[in-house]
Design a protein around this motif. Structure first.
Motif, mmCIF file in Angstrom:
data_model
loop_
_atom_site.group_PDB
_atom_site.id
_atom_site.type_symbol
_atom_site.label_atom_id
_atom_site.label_comp_id
_atom_site.label_asym_id
_atom_site.label_seq_id
_atom_site.Cartn_x
_atom_site.Cartn_y
_atom_site.Cartn_z
ATOM 1 N N ASP A 35 0.846 -1.188 0.000
ATOM 2 C CA ASP A 35 0.000 0.000 0.000
ATOM 3 C C ASP A 35 0.886 1.244 0.000
ATOM 4 O O ASP A 35 1.701 1.428 0.916
ATOM 5 C CB ASP A 35 -0.852 -0.037 1.276
ATOM 6 N N ASP A 36 0.768 2.078 -0.996
ATOM 7 C CA ASP A 36 1.501 3.361 -1.036
ATOM 8 C C ASP A 36 3.031 3.194 -1.060
ATOM 9 O O ASP A 36 3.751 4.105 -0.648
ATOM 10 C CB ASP A 36 1.154 4.259 0.177
ATOM 11 N N CYS A 75 -6.016 3.897 -3.933
ATOM 12 C CA CYS A 75 -6.190 2.517 -3.526
ATOM 13 C C CYS A 75 -7.398 1.782 -4.102
ATOM 14 O O CYS A 75 -7.270 0.769 -4.780
ATOM 15 C CB CYS A 75 -6.282 2.558 -2.013
ATOM 16 N N LYS A 128 -5.593 -5.742 3.681
ATOM 17 C CA LYS A 128 -6.495 -4.594 3.462
ATOM 18 C C LYS A 128 -7.475 -4.872 2.325
ATOM 19 O O LYS A 128 -7.089 -5.329 1.264
ATOM 20 C CB LYS A 128 -5.626 -3.380 3.139
ATOM 21 N N HIS A 273 0.828 2.495 4.306
ATOM 22 C CA HIS A 273 -0.250 3.466 4.473
ATOM 23 C C HIS A 273 -0.180 4.121 5.856
ATOM 24 O O HIS A 273 0.352 3.542 6.790
ATOM 25 C CB HIS A 273 -1.599 2.765 4.285
ATOM 26 N N ASP A 325 -0.221 -0.636 -4.712
ATOM 27 C CA ASP A 325 -1.497 -0.133 -5.251
ATOM 28 C C ASP A 325 -1.443 1.277 -5.824
ATOM 29 O O ASP A 325 -2.280 1.660 -6.613
ATOM 30 C CB ASP A 325 -2.609 -0.223 -4.188
ATOM 31 N N ASN A 326 -0.470 2.063 -5.385
ATOM 32 C CA ASN A 326 -0.315 3.428 -5.932
ATOM 33 C C ASN A 326 1.029 3.973 -5.475
ATOM 34 O O ASN A 326 1.712 3.373 -4.650
ATOM 35 C CB ASN A 326 -1.470 4.349 -5.503
ATOM 36 N N LYS A 355 1.375 9.414 -5.206
ATOM 37 C CA LYS A 355 -0.017 9.069 -4.922
ATOM 38 C C LYS A 355 -0.918 10.224 -5.364
ATOM 39 O O LYS A 355 -0.545 11.383 -5.171
ATOM 40 C CB LYS A 355 -0.155 8.808 -3.422
#
Ligand code: NG6
Ligand code: CA
Length: 507
Positions: A35-36, A75, A128, A273, A325-326, A355
């Protein structure tokens, strides 16, 4: 009689398919979805502020993709595309969701999980979710059965966080109910109004372990204020520092299960995240403060998973994919020192934006593909999107054809994914927050509008793209520094038309 013959024929086809595939050829699939975590956050992609030796080892003995993409720079849309093989902009609901949002994937829609399950895989989600839960009428009761959700979309097992760590409810969901919930202390969740009378970041800033912006100043759970309000469910609340270890333990338990069939594990980590609250044993592991320490924690988890695959003798037959995811963000609602401690670390690598951005830093993602049996170590420039995983993994799992109602935007790039071909996608629409762009070959076109530039890195910078749009040549100018629209008006027009055609809109 006819039916009997048909039955026998089907059986024979299935048998010969199984024989042709060979039992060992269908890999386990471990999809590690960070995540991120930005393109430049891992040391194998040039990251300097934190060392990621376990991920680097997989990159070294696997394939390191240099043009791997998430479908979007946030996300929910990225996860939507990943699971369904469809562009997220085709679903209006695929926007960053509150923790109380209903499920945005139609339960009739095929997903990676349902397709692999249909092919005989045992499937699990750990980590998540952030794709909503329950029916659109909002009737779901957090104290009862939670769903529809992952279990209705093809996951046999699910252990997850509804949305994000910075959004209530701060609890684990085990299959379809909240873990450790005491029925005498029911939970309530709202994003509209205050529920209960617990302290919030606004009323009691002195209780906070990390200061937050207004948006993240709802109910304080374990010293962290969140987006939204919750009350009750005391025994179910997690401590942020334990999130990662708990997910890892669940993932390991699933990998260690006795079973005949191959597995698909979608391991969607919370790192990196916000709120970034790594376990104390990782504090100080990087020079970047909690942001880097959380990446070190992520790397450690990857190492543990590899260890377990080896111990259980599944390492050689497991396809591991690591991606995110980003793009990266430094400040994202909590003052955790990420900006101050960043130094020279280039979280998005050589790319512009991060992001929220439609510039490359928003969606160009680290992507490592590892499978000792089939992947030759190296690097690849082929354009591949996470949206292509559905069609590609289906092929690797021996699925002849996707169900007719499966997402049609994803392509089977399995050969490129494994490094057998350098031919990936020819073009791809890229989604920022509130913006779209298109990459075709070495060219990238961003139509008119306001786009997020260096989202959250330093101050929020917005960039205005003029009426004519902007054109970049990513080969000569990966950092998207020089708009060459006026030198190549025909090229720009060609890409704009392609963007119109792919989206059904007029740019
Ligand atoms: C944003 C949040 C941000 C983060 C993001 C979701 C604000 C001001 N910012 O709306 O903190 O939670 O949503 O991140 O509320 S994502 O990786 O799940 O898309
Ligand atoms: Ca994210």
């Amino acid at each position: 009689m006819n039916m009997l013959l048909n039955g026998i024929a089907t059986l024979l086809t299935a048998l010969s398919l199984a024989l042709a595939m060979g039992a060992t050829e269908r890999p386990n699939i471990l999809l590690i979805y960070a995540d991120d975590i930005g393109y430049g956050d891992l040391s194998c992609y040039g990251g300097t502020g934190v060392q990621t030796p376990n991920v680097d080892a997989l990159a070294k003995s696997g394939l390191k993709h240099l043009s791997g993409y998430s479908s979007s720079s946030t996300c929910t849309p990225s996860r939507y595309s990943l699971l369904t093989g469809q562009y997220a902009f085709r679903n209006e609901g695929a926007q960053i969701l509150p923790g109380s949002a209903p499920l945005i994937i139609d339960v009739e829609r095929p997903t990676i999980a349902s397709v692999l399950k249909g092919a005989g895989y045992r499937t699990a989600l750990v980590g998540k979710w952030h794709l909503g839960l329950g029916k659109a009428d909002g009737s779901m009761d957090w104290n009862g059965t939670i769903g529809p959700g992952p279990l209705q979309l093809g996951f046999d097992k699910a252990f997850f966080l509804a949305a994000t760590g910075d959004r209530v409810p701060s609890v684990f969901i085990d299959d379809d109910s909240i873990l450790n919930l005491d029925p005498n202390d029911p939970i309530s969740v709202s994003y509209e109004e205050m529920v209960g009378n617990e302290p919030t970041g606004i009323s009691h800033p002195e209780l906070l372990r990390v200061q937050a912006d207004r948006q993240h100043s709802g109910t304080i759970v374990k010293g962290i204020s969140r987006i939204g309000y919750m009350a009750g469910g005391e025994s179910a609340r997690f401590r942020d520092e334990d999130l990662s270890d708990r997910f890892l333990a669940e993932a390991i338990a699933f990998i260690e299960e006795e079973r005949e069939e191959p597995f698909f594990l979608y391991f969607a980590t919370h790192e990196n995240h916000v709120p970034r609250m790594p376990h104390p044993r990782f504090q100080g592991a990087s020079s970047l403060g909690p942001r880097g320490d959380a990446i070190a924690q992520f790397d450690w988890s990857v190492g543990k998973l590899v260890e377990v695959l080896k111990e259980t003798d599944q390492y050689r037959d497991t396809l591991i994919i690591i991606t995110s995811d980003n793009g990266p963000v430094l400040f994202d609602g909590y003052w955790d020192g990420a900006e101050q401690k960043n130094g020279d670390h280039q979280a998005a690598g050589p790319y512009r934006g991060g992001k929220y951005s439609v510039f490359e830093g928003g969606t160009r993602s680290p992507m490592i593909v590892h499978w000792p049996e089939r992947v030759k170590p190296g690097e690849s420039e082929a354009i591949v999107s996470q949206m292509d995983f559905l069609a590609s993994l289906a092929t690797l799992a021996g699925v002849d054809a996707l169900p007719t109602n499966a997402g049609k935007d994803g392509q089977d790039v399995s050969e490129a994914l494994l490094g057998k071909s350098d031919q990936g996608r020819e073009y791809m629409v890229q989604q920022g927050m509130g913006s779209l762009a298109i990459r075709a070959g070495d060219w990238k076109y961003i139509p008119k509008g306001v786009v997020s530039d260096r989202g959250g890195i330093g101050e929020w910078i917005r960039h205005r793209v003029s009426e004519k749009g902007e054109l970049y040549n990513l080969k000569n100018d990966p950092g998207e520094t020089e708009d060459v629209r006026d030198q190549y008006p025909k090229k720009a027009d060609e890409l704009r038309k392609l963007l119109d055609q792919e989206t059904g809109r007029t740019f």
